[in-house]
Design a protein around this motif. Structure first.
Motif, mmCIF file in Angstrom:
data_model
loop_
_atom_site.group_PDB
_atom_site.id
_atom_site.type_symbol
_atom_site.label_atom_id
_atom_site.label_comp_id
_atom_site.label_asym_id
_atom_site.label_seq_id
_atom_site.Cartn_x
_atom_site.Cartn_y
_atom_site.Cartn_z
ATOM 1 N N ALA A 144 45.951 72.061 53.895
ATOM 2 C CA ALA A 144 45.852 72.420 52.476
ATOM 3 C C ALA A 144 47.099 73.172 52.031
ATOM 4 O O ALA A 144 47.898 73.639 52.844
ATOM 5 N N ASP A 145 47.257 73.296 50.722
ATOM 6 C CA ASP A 145 48.413 73.998 50.168
ATOM 7 C C ASP A 145 48.374 75.496 50.451
ATOM 8 O O ASP A 145 49.404 76.129 50.624
ATOM 9 N N GLU B 83 39.418 83.221 58.477
ATOM 10 C CA GLU B 83 38.932 82.134 57.628
ATOM 11 C C GLU B 83 38.705 80.861 58.449
ATOM 12 O O GLU B 83 39.266 80.692 59.521
ATOM 13 N N THR B 84 37.910 79.965 57.881
ATOM 14 C CA THR B 84 37.674 78.681 58.521
ATOM 15 C C THR B 84 38.939 77.841 58.459
ATOM 16 O O THR B 84 39.494 77.622 57.393
ATOM 17 N N GLY B 85 39.388 77.383 59.630
ATOM 18 C CA GLY B 85 40.554 76.508 59.705
ATOM 19 C C GLY B 85 40.163 75.059 59.843
ATOM 20 O O GLY B 85 40.821 74.174 59.305
ATOM 21 N N VAL B 86 39.067 74.819 60.558
ATOM 22 C CA VAL B 86 38.628 73.455 60.823
ATOM 23 C C VAL B 86 37.107 73.406 60.816
ATOM 24 O O VAL B 86 36.445 74.311 61.326
ATOM 25 N N LEU C 251 42.205 66.823 67.273
ATOM 26 C CA LEU C 251 43.478 66.112 67.094
ATOM 27 C C LEU C 251 43.654 65.677 65.643
ATOM 28 O O LEU C 251 44.755 65.745 65.101
ATOM 29 N N HIS C 252 42.573 65.235 65.010
ATOM 30 C CA HIS C 252 42.659 64.914 63.578
ATOM 31 C C HIS C 252 43.082 66.148 62.784
ATOM 32 O O HIS C 252 43.848 66.046 61.823
ATOM 33 N N ALA C 253 42.595 67.320 63.189
ATOM 34 C CA ALA C 253 42.926 68.568 62.487
ATOM 35 C C ALA C 253 44.406 68.899 62.574
ATOM 36 O O ALA C 253 44.932 69.649 61.753
#
Length: 160
Positions: free
Chosen positions: A75-76, A83-86, A120-122
């Motif tokens: 995200a920008d 905070e939630t990263g993934v 990996l998608h993250a």
């Protein structure tokens, strides 16, 4: 990854040990190349119906799937500590079916693969075409082998 929160909504299968899942996902996130800062990983384990609904609402695809990844690292706005990263939405029933079909696999192995695949998608990796799909498979194997080199096996998620 600092914290893990997870919810197991598949009553027909045993939930993993929270302690083992935290250790596995923390190490897997490091090997996948996610930031080593203080961020939270949220994992929701759901069955086929719920996964099909999430797949339609989030991804725009019909039917069930194995894992859906929502990464806030892309995200920008930056991900601040705590905070939630993934967020991962994972379908253990798909892991059960695939584990029965694949040679040299099983439920725990497939579920571990789905978790690594989501991480990996993250990191921004894709699997939408044959070349990127092959690269994703190599990435999954690299992370799982690195974890195995540290004594981890898929069964440790469930049978501790």
């Amino acid at each position: 990854m600092k914290n893990l929160s997870f919810s197991w909504r598949v009553r027909s299968l045993p939930a993993p040990s929270e302690k083992a899942l935290q250790a596995f996902l923390g190490a897997a996130a490091d090997h996948a190349g996610l930031p080593r800062t203080d961020w939270e990983l949220e994992v929701l384990f759901v069955g086929d119906r719920a996964m099909a609904r999430y797949n339609r609402e989030i991804v725009g695809h019909s039917g069930t799937t194995d894992v859906i990844t929502i990464s806030y690292f892309e995200a920008d706005d930056p991900v601040f500590p705590g905070e939630t990263g993934v967020q991962l939405i994972v379908n253990p029933l798909a892991a059960l079916r695939e584990g029965e079909k694949r040679k040299n696999s099983g439920y725990a192995t497939e579920l571990a693969r789905y978790l690594v695949h989501g991480l990996l998608h993250a990191t921004g990796k894709s699997d939408l075409d044959p070349k990127s799909r092959a690269a994703m498979r190599r990435g999954e194997l690299r992370v799982l082998r690195a974890l195995a080199g540290n004594g981890w096996t898929p069964e440790t998620l469930f049978f501790q």
